[in-house]
Design an enzyme around this catalytic site. Structure first.
Site, PDB file in Angstrom:
ATOM      1  CG  PHE A 307      -1.919   1.064   1.368  1.00 34.65           C
ATOM      2  CD1 PHE A 307      -2.070   1.984   0.496  1.00 34.65           C
ATOM      3  CD2 PHE A 307      -2.695   1.239   2.640  1.00 34.65           C
ATOM      4  CE1 PHE A 307      -2.968   3.019   0.663  1.00 34.65           C
ATOM      5  CE2 PHE A 307      -3.593   2.239   2.723  1.00 34.65           C
ATOM      6  CZ  PHE A 307      -3.722   3.089   1.787  1.00 34.65           C
ATOM      7  CB  CYS A 308       0.846   4.304   0.199  1.00 38.59           C
ATOM      8  SG  CYS A 308       1.696   5.957  -0.008  1.00 38.59           S
ATOM      9  CB  VAL A 309       5.720   4.391   0.647  1.00 32.84           C
ATOM     10  CG1 VAL A 309       7.377   4.266   0.708  1.00 32.84           C
ATOM     11  CG2 VAL A 309       5.605   5.974   0.673  1.00 32.84           C
ATOM     12  N   GLY A 311       3.901  -0.297  -1.268  1.00 37.13           N
ATOM     13  CA  GLY A 311       3.728  -0.837  -2.733  1.00 37.13           C
ATOM     14  C   GLY A 311       5.043  -0.396  -3.510  1.00 37.13           C
ATOM     15  CG  LEU A 335      -3.707  -2.039  -2.301  1.00 34.45           C
ATOM     16  CD1 LEU A 335      -4.340  -2.066  -0.927  1.00 34.45           C
ATOM     17  CD2 LEU A 335      -4.595  -2.491  -3.181  1.00 34.45           C
TER      18      LEU A 335
END
Length: 574
Positions: A307-309, A311, A335
């Site tokens: 998720f985000c960083v 990811g 994500l």
């Protein structure tokens, strides 16, 4: 005001407006003709920008003139608003803003804000400079709103009268408390406690090192997937955004689908971790977690979700593993993640060579980026909602913020090691080097994203101001495996944390994969409700079979260390 006074004021204003228009007309004609103004050397090829500026100024003065004319001659009921606030702008919703005095203040502000906006949009600058100008113009106009000052906000004055000024006293106390904390209170922080009513999904920490703890969650089904799932949350926030409570926990939802879920809880680094690098976060972070998960589950491969960083770290790790010839991954779920940083939205305007170089000099070889600094940067991206809204409510009205779990999480800041942060902002935001095969060497391995051959599930959020969805879509052309791209409604967090049980918002699906994200959206089909069931069906189709759920957590020498959510998530940033 008497009719005679109103007439005199009107005549004076009309004369002023006529004189102003005459000067601007003459200025525009002079510039358009290519004739330099006295004392200048402006060439004729600059005529167009100056003509545009002249038109903007003239329109602005005419708008202000109409506003004052209406104020002098009409009652508020007959005023025609020169500029109306955006439908999502909540600053001027109260009835008090329609009273004559406050309506005039509001209109003067909105007219000035529109003039500044139009000026930026017509400025003869490159697009990167325009984005930067937009951001700073918005910061200025947001800060100067009359709603932010007690003398020009009718709600603040009415509240002070109603409470006999007790609201102002309470607001001052709220301000003093927040100054001591070093941040604005966005929620009733006394209403939440991690491990009590946040991050309460049962599990155990089965591994830890100086970078992270690994949580193994207790299964909620009789059988679980033979291929486990590792969740990699963002390291710039705490993991429990994915496990806020039973009703909005993505972790719990995945468990209910029969997934064998493991999750990394990143350590909130202190002075002893201030030299950790990006390579450390890959080698001793994500890769180490994958190794432990496979050992505990007795599995050859692992599904992984970032998720985000988290990811970005996971995508880079997948490329490192592929470069080493390792076949550890069964699938990737990314994500609201960027691997291509060509367009990073508003946050990208803060990252230039001067900023990165200064950070490298200060903390690039050791030191911490304070979590409070990161939190403030992200808050400025939505200053009206995440700064000024609370300034007005907490300090001017003396109100106590409502209890909201997501805002409690948002304020729970995390530090970052300087070397890790500096590598990230230089190679991702500044140079956009990760997307180019072989340009970066991470954990000793040249990174080529096209070598990622496993199935990839990409989720973007349509109103995301941190990871623009078109940028997230760019990953579809970087990885080598089959990709399912899904676009969720709402923003960076709400687009992801959208429980299936609530049947809220929408998501868009399209099996085609054109290079242009707008072309993808033009033929995408909107589907009502959360994207979670779509992801569950996608990962379910990759099943390697199910096995009886383990009775004990951990295994293969990795026994329970402490109950979930563990110690690391409870450490606050300094």
């Amino acid at each position: 005001m008497t009719s005679a006074a109103a007439s005199n004021a009107h005549d004076t204003l009309q004369s002023f407006m006529a004189a102003s228009r005459s000067v601007l007309d003459q200025f525009g004609k002079t510039v358009a003709s290519g004739t330099p103004m006295p004392g200048t050397g402006w060439p004729g090829n600059l005529a167009e920008p100056f003509v545009q500026m002249t038109a903007l100024q003239q329109a602005y003065l005419e708008q202000v003139g109409r506003m004052w004319t209406d104020a002098l001659h009409h009652t508020v009921d007959t005023w025609n608003a020169a500029v109306t606030p955006a439908p999502t702008d909540r600053r001027f919703k109260a009835p008090g803003w329609n009273d004559s005095y406050y309506h005039l203040i509001k209109q003067a502000y909105l007219s000035s804000a529109k003039y500044l906006h139009d000026f930026v949009e017509t400025a003869q600058v490159d697009e990167k400079t325009r984005i930067r100008l937009r951001f700073y113009a918005r910061q200025y106009t947001d800060a100067m709103s009359p709603s932010n000052f007690p003398a020009t906000n009718p709600e603040v004055i009415a509240r002070a009268i109603e409470t006999r000024c007790e609201s102002l006293t309470t607001g001052l106390n709220n301000l003093i408390e927040d100054v001591a904390k070093g941040r604005i209170s966005m929620t009733d922080e006394a209403a939440f406690e991690v491990g009590v009513n946040l991050a309460v999904t049962p599990g155990a920490v089965v591994f830890e090192n100086e970078i992270f703890q690994l949580i193994h969650y207790r299964p909620r089904t009789e059988e679980v997937e033979a291929t486990p799932l590792l969740v990699v949350p963002p390291c710039i926030n705490k993991f429990y955004v994915l496990d806020l409570g039973p009703d909005n926990s993505f972790v719990r939802y995945a468990l209910d689908q029969g997934q064998a879920v493991f999750l990394m809880s990143w350590r909130n680094p202190g002075p002893d971790q201030d030299r950790l690098s990006w390579d450390d976060y890959i080698e001793e972070g994500v890769i180490r977690a994958l190794d432990v998960v496979r050992a505990v589950a007795g599995a050859r491969r692992t599904h992984a979700l970032g998720f985000c960083v988290g990811g970005t770290l996971l995508g880079c790790t997948a490329a490192v593993l592929a470069g080493r010839g390792r076949d550890d991954l069964a699938s990737l779920t990314l994500l609201t993640t960027m691997l291509d940083f060509a367009d990073t939205g508003d946050i990208g305007i803060m990252v230039d060579e001067a900023y990165v170089s200064s950070r490298e000099m200060l903390i690039g070889r050791g030191g911490l980026l304070a979590g409070k600094e990161l939190a403030f940067i992200f808050s400025t991206l939505r200053a009206n909602d995440l700064i000024w809204n609370y300034v007005v409510n907490n300090y001017l009205k003396g109100a106590t913020p409502d209890a909201f779990d997501l805002l409690y999480w948002n304020a729970d800041a995390v530090n970052l090691p300087g070397p890790m942060y500096c590598w990230y902002v230089r190679h991702a935001y500044l140079e956009n080097a990760i997307r180019e095969p072989g340009r970066t060497v991470q954990a000793g391995t040249p990174v080529d994203l096209s070598r990622i051959s496993v199935p990839v599930y990409l989720l973007a959020a349509r109103e995301d101001h941190i990871v623009p969805w078109r940028t997230a879509y760019g990953t579809t052309g970087l990885v080598g495996g089959p990709v399912r791209f899904v676009l969720a409604a709402s923003g960076h967090i709400a687009g992801v944390i959208n429980p299936a049980s609530r049947n809220r918002r929408s998501h868009w699906l399209n099996a085609e994969r054109p290079a242009d994200p707008e072309a993808w959206l033009a033929t995408a089909e909107e589907t009502r409700g959360s994207w979670w069931p779509d992801w569950a069906a996608w990962i379910g189709n990759l099943s390697s079979g199910r096995v009886p759920a383990p009775r004990e957590l951990g295994g293969a020498g990795f026994g329970p260390i402490e109950p979930a959510p563990g110690r690391y998530v409870r450490v606050n940033a300094d």
